[in-house]
Enzyme design. Structure first.
Site, PDB file in Angstrom:
ATOM      1  N   GLU A 110       3.327   1.599   2.590  1.00  0.00           N
ATOM      2  CA  GLU A 110       4.539   1.309   3.347  1.00  0.00           C
ATOM      3  C   GLU A 110       5.761   1.398   2.437  1.00  0.00           C
ATOM      4  O   GLU A 110       5.657   1.252   1.217  1.00  0.00           O
ATOM      5  CB  GLU A 110       4.459  -0.068   3.995  1.00  0.00           C
ATOM      6  CG  GLU A 110       4.195  -1.220   3.036  1.00  0.00           C
ATOM      7  CD  GLU A 110       2.734  -1.578   2.916  1.00  0.00           C
ATOM      8  OE1 GLU A 110       1.908  -0.652   2.853  1.00  0.00           O
ATOM      9  OE2 GLU A 110       2.418  -2.776   2.865  1.00  0.00           O
ATOM     10  N   CYS A 162       0.844  -1.200   0.000  1.00  0.00           N
ATOM     11  CA  CYS A 162       0.000   0.000   0.000  1.00  0.00           C
ATOM     12  C   CYS A 162       0.878   1.248   0.000  1.00  0.00           C
ATOM     13  O   CYS A 162       1.384   1.642  -1.033  1.00  0.00           O
ATOM     14  CB  CYS A 162      -0.922  -0.010   1.220  1.00  0.00           C
ATOM     15  SG  CYS A 162      -2.156  -1.299   1.214  1.00  0.00           S
TER      16      CYS A 162
END
Length: 802
Positions: free
Chosen positions: A437, A435
């Protein structure tokens, strides 16, 4: 599909249609072969057992080459089918066999024959899976948090880790034979009289087994392509199949010498990593950087054109979309839409701090726009020097309305990395993983985020209820007092401090139990070999083989916590419009009755709301969040002191669709939210509470301690297609994004470009909206595959104006 970016070639469009029409089935092949391998090699050390397992799968699984493809490799017996990974968990598979095709969302189909095959191996895995052993290892005082849904870590013990990017560029450049050479040299240098080296010896043996298995797997496709070519009557396709055969006899064992070979090498490794372990968020890293030299050389030599290069990329995205994953229904609620989060990062800066955008960056944008699928998950690294031309191209893709690209900011992420001890040259080479990160490709361990999910609003309710979970009545913490007896906001702050520190400690214990069982039971041999410095240290990733190893859990319901604290402070303790007893009673009764509705309306309309640039509420949640951050950094992960730089924890808000699942088990909250309804996602404001426009949202988010939330600060925004159809609004959006990242030190933002009417019509008439893709959280998914509750959550998000 896109007037601006052009359309897919005829063959790729045909391939895309085939994939969209393909029903996602459950595939038993991998489960059967894994079980056979585990039985055959039950006496082997775990590294060898895992290597022989992958060898067994690659040697015996079904393979095929689609009529339209130029890139080969399949994950299951048919495209979009999902394999079962029995070594991680089998209980939910058996329990849900008859429910897969009846789900509210994320439907999978299964034949009776497949059901019987899976039932046939279930006994072997009874009390013998990662999940079984992980749950059994949790101390009861911590496991109760898992059982109550306050701390969720199901994904960690029901599937592989991933959340990582291998160094695909190095595989392209040197081939697996270089990894083989290094492994043999390291193995030959071991002194086996030192007992510590016995485990390393097994690890090296395992790498050599796996490299040979990968080479043999490629040879299977080379032979199949040759066999198909001999029967092919179309001369053009015959030539293509012969070329596929030549390439598969070469890569990924040998170095790639061309753009085509490099893409095939990359895809094949990417595919096998997901056959080895079904962990999601396995990402491609900075593709425009490591693939560009091959593109540039072949373009200048006339071997490829821009169009043929783009077609190969669209082919890659279509193959990426063939990969699928089935989760338990309880886990599905945290990852709605069957996402794989396979992230591609473009843009950003070079290690010498120059703009890294190159011609391939533009072609990747174009290819993703043409393919228009939920995969790959495209991220653009923003920095101050990113030119307007590239930003314009990015917003043109955003306008297409499938939630891409997302933007991550070099201006906050690189300094945050350097502060944590990452070398500057590596910090400048970070990529998005899954996502929002971030990690350094090929040098970072698993789970840079996603270790566990901690429910902040539920934690607040427990802090208000003298340490008792109000839903189950179970006492979790002693001596914090009940909200009804509190006389000022300081009393609540003290209770929150005690509760959140205690819950954080339990989340660490649960995460450590998961990590220990993953290390002991399912080391990933190929993935470890491709991450530095596992070969040098003779250690798999979970044993401390990576150069860097930082992890984070995810904190869910940031905005609900903010709005709840503000409502309590203002309405209960300052203005005294609601007594503590009245508020608690209203929460217990879910705002039932006339008095309950009156209190709910006050909570919603008479208190400041996060997302409006109001220090009153924004600084309250900052203060509350900093207590969690202060506590979590105290606890290293299981690799600390075993080799990697770091081995520490930090915060993260990339809650994916956990806001829906965790909302189901959370009673009414002091922000006026009803019991069982979704929590706010990421660090985004609660639905319809952000009324002062997007700039105010950015300012509120920027007040969070973003430099300490290195696990990702996920912000979703929603605008209408009509709004962005005007050039002046497009330019306003670019300026807004630049301001957010340059001046406010924002971490991330992404956009849903769709209007509410379209989404409502898609609910009523899904057949009219087959291609409708929405941004769920840090990923996109087809709207029609989502559960109704997740759909409703997206529909209700605030539509911003510029």
């Amino acid at each position: 599909m896109s007037k601006y970016f052009g359309n897919l070639t005829e063959r790729m469009n045909h391939f895309r249609e085939e994939l969209l029409e393909a029903k996602p089935f459950v595939c038993a092949e991998r489960a059967i072969l894994t079980t056979e391998a585990y039985k055959e090699h039950a006496d082997k050390p775990v590294h060898l057992k895992r290597a022989y397992m992958l060898e067994k799968i690659l040697n015996n699984m079904s393979i095929f080459i689609e009529d339209d493809t130029l890139i080969v490799g399949n994950q299951a017996s048919s495209n979009r089918s999902a394999p079962i990974f029995p070594e991680y968990a089998m209980d939910w598979v058996i329990n849900e066999l008859d429910e897969f095709d009846k789900r509210d969302g994320d439907v999978f189909y299964i034949t009776e024959e497949t059901k019987e095959k899976l039932r046939g191996i279930a006994d072997y895995w009874y009390h013998n899976t990662v999940k079984d052993k992980g749950l059994a290892s949790m101390p009861p005082a911590s496991k109760v948090f898992y059982d109550l849904g306050i701390i969720k870590a199901e994904g960690n013990i029901t599937s592989g880790d991933a959340h990582i990017a291998a160094d695909y560029g190095k595989v392209m450049k040197f081939g697996l034979k270089d990894y083989e050479r290094r492994t043999k040299e390291a193995m030959a240098a071991l002194d086996l009289t030192d007992f510590n080296n016995i485990k390393k010896y097994h690890f090296y043996q395992a790498i050599l087994i796996v490299i040979k298995a990968v080479r043999d797997f490629a040879k299977r496709y080379a032979d199949l392509a040759l066999e198909m070519a001999e029967k092919e009557i179309n001369e053009k396709r015959k030539a293509e199949l012969l070329e596929i055969s030549r390439i598969m006899n070469k890569v990924p064992y040998e170095a790639a010498d061309s753009y085509y070979e490099a893409i095939q090498s990359m895809w094949f490794i990417h595919l096998i990593l997901q056959i080895e372990s079904n962990g999601h968020s396995l990402s491609y890293g900075r593709m425009d950087q490591y693939l560009y030299p091959y593109y540039k050389k072949d373009l200048e030599a006339g071997v490829i054109t821009e169009d043929s290069a783009c077609e190969l990329l669209t082919n890659l995205w279509l193959k990426t979309f063939t990969i699928n994953k089935i989760r338990s229904w309880s886990h599905t609620q945290f990852s709605a839409g069957s996402p794989l989060y396979q992230n591609v990062t473009i843009g950003g800066q070079t290690p010498d701090k120059k703009d890294a955008v190159n011609p391939l960056s533009y072609i990747i944008l174009k290819s993703v726009a043409q393919t228009r699928l939920p995969q790959p998950n495209l991220t653009v690294r923003y920095h101050k020097g990113l030119d307007d031309k590239f930003m314009n191209e990015c917003i043109e893709v955003v306008k297409l309305g499938f939630g891409m690209p997302a933007f991550n900011s070099d201006e906050i992420i690189i300094p945050s990395f350097i502060k944590r001890g990452i070398k500057e040259e590596d910090a400048y080479n970070y990529s998005a993983i899954g996502c929002v990160e971030v990690a350094v490709p090929g040098k970072w361990g698993y789970r840079c985020t996603g270790m566990s999910f901690l429910n902040f609003p539920k934690s607040l309710l427990i802090a208000m209820n003298d340490g008792v979970d109000p839903k189950s009545g179970i006492k979790l913490v002693d001596g914090v007092g009940h909200f009804k007896d509190m006389t000022n906001y300081e009393d609540l702050k003290k209770a929150w401090d005690v509760i959140i520190r205690d819950f954080t400690r339990h989340s660490v214990i649960i995460e450590n139990c998961c990590d220990i069982v993953l290390e002991e039971e399912v080391p990933d041999i190929l993935c470890s070999a491709l991450v530095e410095d596992c070969i040098g240290r003779g250690k798999a990733i979970k044993e401390g083989g990576a150069i860097y190893d930082f992890v984070s859990g995810l904190q869910v319901g940031i905005a609900n916590l903010a709005d709840s604290l503000a409502a309590i402070k203002k309405l209960v303790f300052e203005e005294k419009k609601i007594s503590p007893a009245e508020l608690w009673s209203a929460l217990e009764e879910d705002f039932a009755g006339e008095e309950g509705k009156k209190i709910q309306n006050m909570l919603i309309y008479d208190a400041p709301k996060y997302g409006n640039d109001d220090d009153y509420v924004d600084l309250l949640v900052k203060e509350a969040y900093e207590i969690y951050i202060d506590e979590v950094v105290k606890y290293p992960n299981t690799r600390y002191g075993r080799g990697p730089i770091g081995g520490l924890r930090y915060a993260g808000t990339s809650s994916i669709s956990a806001n829906v699942g965790q909302g189901l088990g959370t009673l009414a909250t002091p922000d006026g939210r009803n019991a069982g309804t979704p929590l706010a996602e990421g660090c985004s404001p609660s639905h319809s509470m952000d009324t002062n426009g997007p700039t105010a949202v950015f300012k509120s988010v920027a007040k969070l301690p973003t430099e300490d939330i290195t696990g990702g600060v996920l912000l979703n925004q929603k605008v209408t297609p009509a709004l962005l159809s005007k050039e002046e609004n497009k330019q306003k959006l670019i300026m807004l994004i630049r301001t957010f990242f340059n001046r406010l030190k924002g971490f991330h933002v992404q956009y849903n470009v769709v209007d509410k009417e379209t989404l409502l019509d898609a609910q009523k008439h899904p057949e009219r909206h087959r291609d409708l893709i929405v941004r769920v959280a840090g990923y996109s998914a087809f709207f029609n595959v989502l559960s109704k509750q997740t759909q409703d959550d997206i529909i209700e998000r605030t539509e911003q104006t510029l």
